[in-house]
Scaffold this motif. Structure first.
Motif, PDB file in Angstrom:
ATOM      1  N   UNK A 229       0.821  -1.217   0.000  1.00  0.00           N
ATOM      2  CA  UNK A 229       0.000   0.000   0.000  1.00  0.00           C
ATOM      3  C   UNK A 229       0.851   1.262   0.000  1.00  0.00           C
ATOM      4  N   UNK A 230       2.069   1.169   0.483  1.00  0.00           N
ATOM      5  CA  UNK A 230       2.942   2.337   0.579  1.00  0.00           C
ATOM      6  C   UNK A 230       4.395   1.886   0.615  1.00  0.00           C
ATOM      7  N   UNK A 231       5.303   2.833   0.406  1.00  0.00           N
ATOM      8  CA  UNK A 231       6.740   2.592   0.565  1.00  0.00           C
ATOM      9  C   UNK A 231       7.290   3.648   1.511  1.00  0.00           C
ATOM     10  N   UNK A 232       8.438   3.377   2.074  1.00  0.00           N
ATOM     11  CA  UNK A 232       9.132   4.351   2.921  1.00  0.00           C
ATOM     12  C   UNK A 232      10.396   4.776   2.197  1.00  0.00           C
ATOM     13  N   UNK A 233      10.470   6.060   1.846  1.00  0.00           N
ATOM     14  CA  UNK A 233      11.622   6.600   1.118  1.00  0.00           C
ATOM     15  C   UNK A 233      12.037   7.921   1.743  1.00  0.00           C
TER      16      UNK A 233
ATOM     17  N   UNK B  98       7.618   0.795  -7.832  1.00  0.00           N
ATOM     18  CA  UNK B  98       7.679   2.174  -7.340  1.00  0.00           C
ATOM     19  C   UNK B  98       9.006   2.511  -6.664  1.00  0.00           C
ATOM     20  N   UNK B  99       9.766   1.494  -6.250  1.00  0.00           N
ATOM     21  CA  UNK B  99      11.066   1.754  -5.634  1.00  0.00           C
ATOM     22  C   UNK B  99      12.106   2.179  -6.664  1.00  0.00           C
TER      23      UNK B  99
ATOM     24  N   UNK C 185       5.242   7.126   1.557  1.00  0.00           N
ATOM     25  CA  UNK C 185       4.689   7.530   0.264  1.00  0.00           C
ATOM     26  C   UNK C 185       3.664   6.489  -0.185  1.00  0.00           C
ATOM     27  N   UNK C 186       2.472   6.952  -0.561  1.00  0.00           N
ATOM     28  CA  UNK C 186       1.396   6.058  -0.978  1.00  0.00           C
ATOM     29  C   UNK C 186       1.683   5.513  -2.381  1.00  0.00           C
ATOM     30  N   UNK C 187       1.396   4.226  -2.575  1.00  0.00           N
ATOM     31  CA  UNK C 187       1.523   3.595  -3.893  1.00  0.00           C
ATOM     32  C   UNK C 187       0.126   3.459  -4.495  1.00  0.00           C
ATOM     33  N   UNK C 188      -0.069   3.966  -5.697  1.00  0.00           N
ATOM     34  CA  UNK C 188      -1.354   3.873  -6.387  1.00  0.00           C
ATOM     35  C   UNK C 188      -1.643   2.409  -6.701  1.00  0.00           C
ATOM     36  N   UNK C 189      -2.767   1.889  -6.189  1.00  0.00           N
ATOM     37  CA  UNK C 189      -3.079   0.468  -6.386  1.00  0.00           C
ATOM     38  C   UNK C 189      -3.384   0.132  -7.837  1.00  0.00           C
ATOM     39  N   UNK C 190      -3.718   1.136  -8.661  1.00  0.00           N
ATOM     40  CA  UNK C 190      -4.070   0.872 -10.049  1.00  0.00           C
ATOM     41  C   UNK C 190      -2.868   0.983 -10.978  1.00  0.00           C
ATOM     42  N   UNK C 191      -1.967   1.936 -10.715  1.00  0.00           N
ATOM     43  CA  UNK C 191      -0.834   2.149 -11.626  1.00  0.00           C
ATOM     44  C   UNK C 191       0.492   1.665 -11.063  1.00  0.00           C
ATOM     45  N   UNK C 192       0.564   1.420  -9.737  1.00  0.00           N
ATOM     46  CA  UNK C 192       1.816   1.003  -9.123  1.00  0.00           C
ATOM     47  C   UNK C 192       2.798   2.142  -8.916  1.00  0.00           C
TER      48      UNK C 192
ATOM     49  N   UNK D  49      -0.673   7.516  11.704  1.00  0.00           N
ATOM     50  CA  UNK D  49      -0.573   6.216  12.365  1.00  0.00           C
ATOM     51  C   UNK D  49       0.451   5.325  11.660  1.00  0.00           C
ATOM     52  N   UNK D  50       0.496   5.383  10.330  1.00  0.00           N
ATOM     53  CA  UNK D  50       1.477   4.587   9.580  1.00  0.00           C
ATOM     54  C   UNK D  50       2.876   5.128   9.828  1.00  0.00           C
ATOM     55  N   UNK D  51       3.025   6.457   9.893  1.00  0.00           N
ATOM     56  CA  UNK D  51       4.332   7.050  10.195  1.00  0.00           C
ATOM     57  C   UNK D  51       4.822   6.607  11.573  1.00  0.00           C
ATOM     58  N   UNK D  52       3.914   6.548  12.549  1.00  0.00           N
ATOM     59  CA  UNK D  52       4.287   6.077  13.886  1.00  0.00           C
ATOM     60  C   UNK D  52       4.694   4.606  13.845  1.00  0.00           C
ATOM     61  N   UNK D  53       3.975   3.824  13.092  1.00  0.00           N
ATOM     62  CA  UNK D  53       4.280   2.392  12.944  1.00  0.00           C
ATOM     63  C   UNK D  53       5.659   2.181  12.336  1.00  0.00           C
ATOM     64  N   UNK D  54       6.022   2.987  11.315  1.00  0.00           N
ATOM     65  CA  UNK D  54       7.287   2.819  10.603  1.00  0.00           C
ATOM     66  C   UNK D  54       8.451   3.537  11.285  1.00  0.00           C
ATOM     67  N   UNK D  55       8.178   4.313  12.325  1.00  0.00           N
ATOM     68  CA  UNK D  55       9.249   4.987  13.055  1.00  0.00           C
ATOM     69  C   UNK D  55       9.880   6.149  12.317  1.00  0.00           C
ATOM     70  N   UNK D  56       9.109   6.797  11.441  1.00  0.00           N
ATOM     71  CA  UNK D  56       9.596   7.986  10.732  1.00  0.00           C
ATOM     72  C   UNK D  56       8.947   9.215  11.360  1.00  0.00           C
ATOM     73  N   UNK D  57       9.471  10.427  11.096  1.00  0.00           N
ATOM     74  CA  UNK D  57       8.869  11.634  11.680  1.00  0.00           C
ATOM     75  C   UNK D  57       7.381  11.739  11.347  1.00  0.00           C
TER      76      UNK D  57
END
Length: 339
Positions: free
Chosen positions: A133-137, A305-306, A142-149, A164-172
């Protein structure tokens, strides 16, 4: 104030890839947002607390939750929803009190918002997955578009989910935005008096186009007779059977020197297949070394997307002798593939 309006009249609109916009992404909201209060610390605390919550046990025969479930919360994967049970509410209240985050009950007006923080934190942990659903860069989610990737730069999940996702991933954790106005793509484009578009895949959605938008679908015939063979789908009961079969077919095509482009639905799946190829594939083709420094079965090109900055370069080489390219839906529009 009409004088400050930036958008003109909705007279006529032509949409490229119209089925993607009006059908696949029809429920995607367009949002105008503004800054909300700074509650980033609360999301960080909620992220720690919800690890102690336990999902309700499901009936092993039906795979569904019983009428009186035992546990703290239920998960609805299809609708991406989390709902707390009464037992779960009491458990969360106890945890918040122990940490000194609330005084009194969870349902006091000053404390009620913690239900929202904990719900979003659980949703981030259980329903939204990294590299799907997302990547961390660069320290950002950063959200990944489910239709286009592709990465949707600048887009953020609403209602505190992104925090909440930022807290989960430990980023600011960035401040939450408040939704000021919203409209779906479907309702926005229905504002136009005249609507048209083009795509190569609209015929199967012709009934929806007519019912929802009042549009007819016309098929433009190909300039030359169709030579492509459309094979029937092969359905596997489990991924453990599907992926080895895909590897086997890639090896078969590679042995004939045919370039192979494999489409996958997520970053995770593209990398899983590439790893499986590297570990399990074999190549006995002497000509392979003339075209590739390393056999493309052992070093397949992965486009997701990476690696979006290398998109054009990867796709341009996808037609080389014996090349193997594994991609998500983003695969290189507007790039000439040399065969």
């Amino acid at each position: 104030d009409k004088e400050s309006k930036a958008q003109g009249a909705h007279n006529f609109c032509i949409i490229d890839e119209i089925d993607s916009i009006l059908i696949d992404e029809s429920r995607t909201p367009l949002i105008i947002s503004g800054a909300a209060e700074d509650d980033t610390v609360k999301y960080s605390e909620a992220n720690k607390l919800v690890d102690a919550a336990k999902e309700c046990a499901k009936d092993p025969d039906t795979g569904e939750y019983p009428e009186e479930p035992v546990g703290d919360f239920k998960v609805e994967e299809k609708n991406k929803r989390i709902s707390f049970t009464d037992e779960g509410m009491n458990h969360i209240e106890q945890l918040l009190q122990q940490q000194g985050l609330i005084h009194g009950t969870l349902f006091d007006s000053d404390n009620f918002e913690f239900i929202h923080y904990c719900t979003q934190s659980l949703k981030a942990k259980r329903l939204f997955h990294r590299d799907v659903d997302y990547v961390v860069q660069n320290g950002k989610v950063e959200i990944v578009d489910e239709f286009t990737g592709r990465i949707l730069h600048g887009r953020r999940y609403s209602e505190g989910l992104h925090q909440a996702i930022e807290a989960k991933e430990g980023v600011p954790i960035q401040r939450e935005n408040l939704t000021l106005a919203t409209i779906t793509l479907q309702n926005f484009f229905r504002m136009y008096e005249k609507l048209a578009g083009m795509t190569g895949t609209a015929w199967t959605e012709r009934e929806e186009f007519n019912t929802i938008y009042g549009l007819d679908v016309l098929v433009a015939p190909t300039d030359r007779p169709m030579i492509r063979d459309d094979e029937s789908d092969i359905i596997y009961r489990a991924e453990d059977g599907k992926y080895p079969a895909v590897v086997g077919e890639i090896e078969e095509m590679h042995a004939q020197g045919r370039p192979v482009l494999v489409g996958t639905v997520s970053i995770e799946n593209s990398e899983r297949l590439a790893d499986l190829l590297k570990r399990r594939s074999t190549c006995e083709m002497e000509e392979c070394g003339e075209h590739h420094k390393v056999c493309s079965l052992k070093e397949p090109q992965v486009l997701n997307a990476k690696h979006h900055e290398r998109e054009a370069a990867i796709i341009a080489q996808a037609g080389r002798y014996g090349a193997v390219t594994i991609a998500t839906n983003m695969a290189g529009r507007g790039t000439d593939i040399v065969l």
